[in-house]
Design an enzyme around this catalytic site. Structure first.
Site, PDB file in Angstrom:
ATOM      1  N   CYS A  33       6.885   2.820  -4.086  1.00  0.00           N
ATOM      2  CA  CYS A  33       6.035   1.665  -3.780  1.00  0.00           C
ATOM      3  C   CYS A  33       6.655   0.375  -4.300  1.00  0.00           C
ATOM      4  CB  CYS A  33       4.636   1.858  -4.369  1.00  0.00           C
ATOM      5  SG  CYS A  33       4.650   2.001  -6.159  1.00  0.00           S
ATOM      6  N   CYS A 103      -0.384   6.088  -9.674  1.00  0.00           N
ATOM      7  CA  CYS A 103      -0.191   4.786 -10.325  1.00  0.00           C
ATOM      8  C   CYS A 103      -0.403   4.904 -11.832  1.00  0.00           C
ATOM      9  CB  CYS A 103      -1.165   3.758  -9.766  1.00  0.00           C
ATOM     10  SG  CYS A 103      -1.232   3.742  -7.976  1.00  0.00           S
TER      11      CYS A 103
HETATM   12 FE1  FES Z   1       2.625   1.635  -6.774  1.00  0.00          FE
HETATM   13 FE2  FES Z   1       0.093   1.825  -7.423  1.00  0.00          FE
HETATM   14  S1  FES Z   1       0.916   1.759  -5.428  1.00  0.00           S
HETATM   15  S2  FES Z   1       1.779   1.898  -8.720  1.00  0.00           S
END
Ligand code: FES
Length: 145
Positions: A33, A103
């Site tokens: 991400c 996360c």
């Molecule tokens: Fe990357 Fe939450 S989407 S840490």
């Protein structure tokens, strides 16, 4: 979808910032991400975490979990800080939606990375602590978050 506690820590995060000449600094990321978290620890000679600050370049859940993680380790000793797992952080936040569980791992691993940095700088071995990865992707794949 988010608990009140998550929203509170996201909109009003605790312990944001940096510590100059920190005892230990740890940075971890999640390449998938692109989010990154950095934790600064100020540890006394007796091994107590006197202060902790964080910077997170990431999603709302990453901000909220970093904020809660810093609250949970502040004032604790090193062994107690090691026990602050991502599950403990999530529980303290009254849960996270399943797609956001990964996360919370950033916070746990950033604390481990900062403790690892501290142990290297001071030439000490912290029982139960292994070198954390710079990217949590490997852990995520192994444990299927
Ligand atoms: Fe990357 Fe939450 S989407 S840490």
């Amino acid at each position: 979808m988010y608990s009140e506690k998550v929203m509170d820590h996201f909109t009003n995060p605790r312990n944001v910032g940096e510590i100059e000449n920190a005892s230990g600094v740890g940075t971890v990321g999640n390449a998938k991400c692109g989010d990154i978290m950095r934790i600064y620890l100020d540890i006394s000679d007796e091994g107590i975490i006197r202060d902790v600050k964080f910077k997170t370049f990431g999603c709302g859940a990453a901000v909220a979990t970093s904020s809660m993680a810093t609250e949970l380790v502040k004032g604790k000793n090193i062994q107690q800080a090691l026990e602050v797992t991502n599950k403990a952080v999530m529980e303290a936040l009254d849960g996270l939606p399943p797609v956001k569980v990964h996360c919370s791992l950033l916070a746990e691993e950033a604390i481990h990375a900062a403790l690892w940095d501290y142990s290297k700088k001071h030439g000490i071995k912290i029982e139960g602590l292994e070198e954390p990865p710079e990217d949590i992707g490997e852990i995520l794949e192994e444990e299927e978050y």
